[in-house]
Enzyme design. Structure first.
Site, PDB file in Angstrom:
ATOM      1  N   ASN A 180       9.084   8.429   0.073  1.00 49.95           N
ATOM      2  CA  ASN A 180       8.735   8.917  -1.207  1.00 49.95           C
ATOM      3  C   ASN A 180       7.323   9.611  -1.263  1.00 49.95           C
ATOM      4  O   ASN A 180       7.016  10.559  -1.907  1.00 49.95           O
ATOM      5  CB  ASN A 180       8.245   7.580  -1.965  1.00 49.95           C
ATOM      6  CG  ASN A 180       7.577   6.706  -1.218  1.00 49.95           C
ATOM      7  OD1 ASN A 180       8.119   6.361  -0.067  1.00 49.95           O
ATOM      8  ND2 ASN A 180       6.439   6.224  -1.514  1.00 49.95           N
ATOM      9  N   GLN A 188      14.501   7.341  -3.175  1.00 47.82           N
ATOM     10  CA  GLN A 188      14.022   8.697  -3.389  1.00 47.82           C
ATOM     11  C   GLN A 188      15.406   9.775  -3.105  1.00 47.82           C
ATOM     12  O   GLN A 188      15.190  11.082  -3.341  1.00 47.82           O
ATOM     13  CB  GLN A 188      12.982   9.164  -2.637  1.00 47.82           C
ATOM     14  CG  GLN A 188      11.751   8.287  -3.061  1.00 47.82           C
ATOM     15  CD  GLN A 188      11.246   8.767  -4.433  1.00 47.82           C
ATOM     16  OE1 GLN A 188      11.662   9.634  -4.942  1.00 47.82           O
ATOM     17  NE2 GLN A 188      10.191   7.895  -5.045  1.00 47.82           N
ATOM     18  N   HIS A 211      14.792   4.686 -12.730  1.00 47.70           N
ATOM     19  CA  HIS A 211      13.726   5.805 -13.271  1.00 47.70           C
ATOM     20  C   HIS A 211      13.304   6.674 -12.328  1.00 47.70           C
ATOM     21  O   HIS A 211      12.425   7.738 -12.914  1.00 47.70           O
ATOM     22  CB  HIS A 211      12.536   4.841 -13.676  1.00 47.70           C
ATOM     23  CG  HIS A 211      11.827   4.347 -12.572  1.00 47.70           C
ATOM     24  ND1 HIS A 211      10.543   4.796 -12.268  1.00 47.70           N
ATOM     25  CD2 HIS A 211      11.828   3.265 -11.609  1.00 47.70           C
ATOM     26  CE1 HIS A 211       9.895   4.182 -11.167  1.00 47.70           C
ATOM     27  NE2 HIS A 211      11.016   3.098 -10.919  1.00 47.70           N
ATOM     28  N   CYS A 219      -5.881   3.066  -3.617  1.00 50.49           N
ATOM     29  CA  CYS A 219      -7.451   2.650  -4.130  1.00 50.49           C
ATOM     30  C   CYS A 219      -7.136   0.945  -4.025  1.00 50.49           C
ATOM     31  O   CYS A 219      -6.742   0.528  -4.655  1.00 50.49           O
ATOM     32  CB  CYS A 219      -7.716   2.966  -5.239  1.00 50.49           C
ATOM     33  SG  CYS A 219      -9.401   2.763  -5.689  1.00 50.49           S
TER      34      CYS A 219
HETATM   35  N1  PLP Z   1      11.447   2.475  -2.380  1.00 45.63           N
HETATM   36  C1  PLP Z   1      10.850   3.874  -2.645  1.00 45.63           C
HETATM   37  C2  PLP Z   1      11.100   4.687  -1.418  1.00 45.63           C
HETATM   38  C3  PLP Z   1      10.174   4.247  -3.909  1.00 45.63           C
HETATM   39  O1  PLP Z   1       9.713   5.460  -3.956  1.00 45.63           O
HETATM   40  C4  PLP Z   1       9.795   3.141  -4.864  1.00 45.63           C
HETATM   41  C5  PLP Z   1       9.367   3.520  -5.992  1.00 45.63           C
HETATM   42  O2  PLP Z   1       8.209   4.447  -6.028  1.00 45.63           O
HETATM   43  C6  PLP Z   1      10.459   2.120  -4.883  1.00 45.63           C
HETATM   44  C7  PLP Z   1      11.273   1.590  -3.342  1.00 45.63           C
HETATM   45  C8  PLP Z   1      10.352   1.069  -5.439  1.00 45.63           C
HETATM   46  O3  PLP Z   1      11.468   1.363  -6.676  1.00 45.63           O
HETATM   47  P1  PLP Z   1      11.278   0.595  -8.319  1.00 45.63           P
HETATM   48  O4  PLP Z   1       9.875   1.028  -8.891  1.00 45.63           O
HETATM   49  O5  PLP Z   1      12.433   0.926  -8.908  1.00 45.63           O
HETATM   50  O6  PLP Z   1      11.048  -0.882  -8.103  1.00 45.63           O
END
Ligand code: PLP
Length: 390
Positions: A150, A178, A200, A324
């Protein structure tokens, strides 16, 4: 002020067509899909359609899709399920650069006596397959390795990883939150047993996700109670969310080409111009295979948070590579695992684009970021020293 949204790995705008698709399921078609009457039945049919659409994007069978609330739930469920299905196996393998939605459950399990191996990455965020080969054994219940990071967008060689995992009979889960909608996936020809995705992140609404579980893979539900999702995920369905996810998956399939051509070209231009116009900048994971929409740029001698604030004043939304925690700004665990030097990790900014990003947005970011970095370097003692050296 028009916002320039370059934080799509955090969350995405709901596509208008997705919103239109989900809209009737709040005030008009609000039936419970489990009800016997026609009013529930029509919602159930729409959920079936969403399941078909989600499966189609993954190259999966509809019955391999379990709708849930988010990527975090999918990750937790997959790991827990594998440990319950193979109680005699006490070893878990993951990586140091996973999202906390995988790292935290794994570290909690380590405290409960499970053996947890966190694989390292090199300076570009790449895994060593030899390290994985040496780690996986007959005690390994599950290997959970993300499809794409991510923060940096680095894509792991999922099929090669899966082939190694299968040799020892362990289950292979990938957090593809991602990756879905950004790169083509085909579960029909994959070594992946379980895969998590989140609505989302691909222009559906928040609070909906799915876990793909390959047919024949032993599965133990996390949420138990009702018989929803064929007893694999109890709880009355988030019907509007599921319908949104289905539509978003259908659209993601149609936009894949755009993501990998136009969006990639915008990302490449943003990166190239930043590198050309600003000295002492590096692209985190720049030499690795990456998602087409993500770029993590390290500006030496500046604080990421300061960059974010000044960009925000100009309407530009991005995110930093720091978290943070307890008042101190720690560089992100991903950049630390990559061994990104402290002076770079602190000034790392992630730009993540989407199909809504325009060339004008990229022009604006390039125009604004140059004086922002110059200004911040003038303010910081290290930066002044660096500027004085010329
Ligand atoms: N895994 C990765 C690689 C993500 O980027 C995120 C969210 O930023 C998540 C899991 C968590 O997803 P959710 O917000 O749908 O719980």
């Amino acid at each position: 002020m028009k916002e320039i949204y370059a934080d799509n790995n955090a969350t995405t705008r709901v596509d208008e067509a997705v919103f239109e698709e989900m809209r009737p399921y709040f005030c008009e078609l609000y039936g419970n899909p489990s009800s016997m009457h026609f009013f529930g039945g029509q919602v159930q049919r729409k959920i079936n359609e969403a399941r078909n659409r989600t499966a189609a994007l993954l190259g999966a069978h509809p019955e391999e899709i379990i709708f849930n609330a988010c990527g975090t739930e999918g990750n937790n469920t997959a790991i827990r399920s594998a440990l319950e299905a193979f109680p005699e196996r006490r070893h878990i393998i993951t990586t140091r650069v996973e999202h906390p939605a995988v790292l935290t459950p794994c570290r909690n399990l380590a405290k409960k006596g499970y053996r947890v191996t966190e694989l390292s990455v090199d300076g570009e965020g790449r895994l060593s397959l030899d390290e994985l080969r040496a780690a996986v054994d007959e005690d390994t219940a599950i290997v959970s390795i993300m499809y794409a990071n991510n923060e940096t967008g680095v894509v792991f060689p999922i099929e090669e990883i899966g082939a190694i995992v299968k040799e020892k009979g362990a289950l292979f889960h990938t957090d593809a939150v991602q990756a879905v909608g950004k790169i083509p996936l085909n579960m029909a020809e994959s070594t992946v047993d379980m895969l998590s995705l989140s609505g989302h992140k691909l222009h559906a609404s928040k609070g909906v996700g799915a876990l793909y579980v390959r047919k024949g893979v032993p599965f133990r539900p996390f949420m138990v109670g009702g018989h929803q999702e064929r007893s694999r995920r109890a709880g009355t369905e988030n019907t509007a969310g599921i319908i949104a996810l289905g539509k978003a998956c259908e659209l993601a399939g149609q936009y894949l080409e755009d993501e990998n051509s136009r969006v990639r070209a915008m990302r490449d231009r943003l990166e190239a111009e930043i590198l050309r116009l600003i000295p002492n900048v590096r692209v985190n994971g720049g030499a690795a295979q990456r998602l087409p929409n993500t770029c993590s740029v390290a500006f030496e001698y500046v604080e990421g948070e300061a960059i974010l604030l000044l960009m925000s004043e100009k309407g530009i939304c991005a995110s930093s590579g720091s978290a943070c925690t307890s008042g101190s700004l720690e560089p992100s665990h991903v950049l630390r695992a990559m061994g990104v030097p402290f002076t770079c990790a602190h000034g790392s900014i992630r730009f993540s684009l989407s199909r809504y990003t325009t060339d004008q947005d990229i022009d604006t970011i390039i125009r604004e970021i140059v004086p922002i970095i110059q200004h911040l370097r003038e303010l910081s003692p290290f930066g002044r020293e660096f500027l004085a050296k010329g």
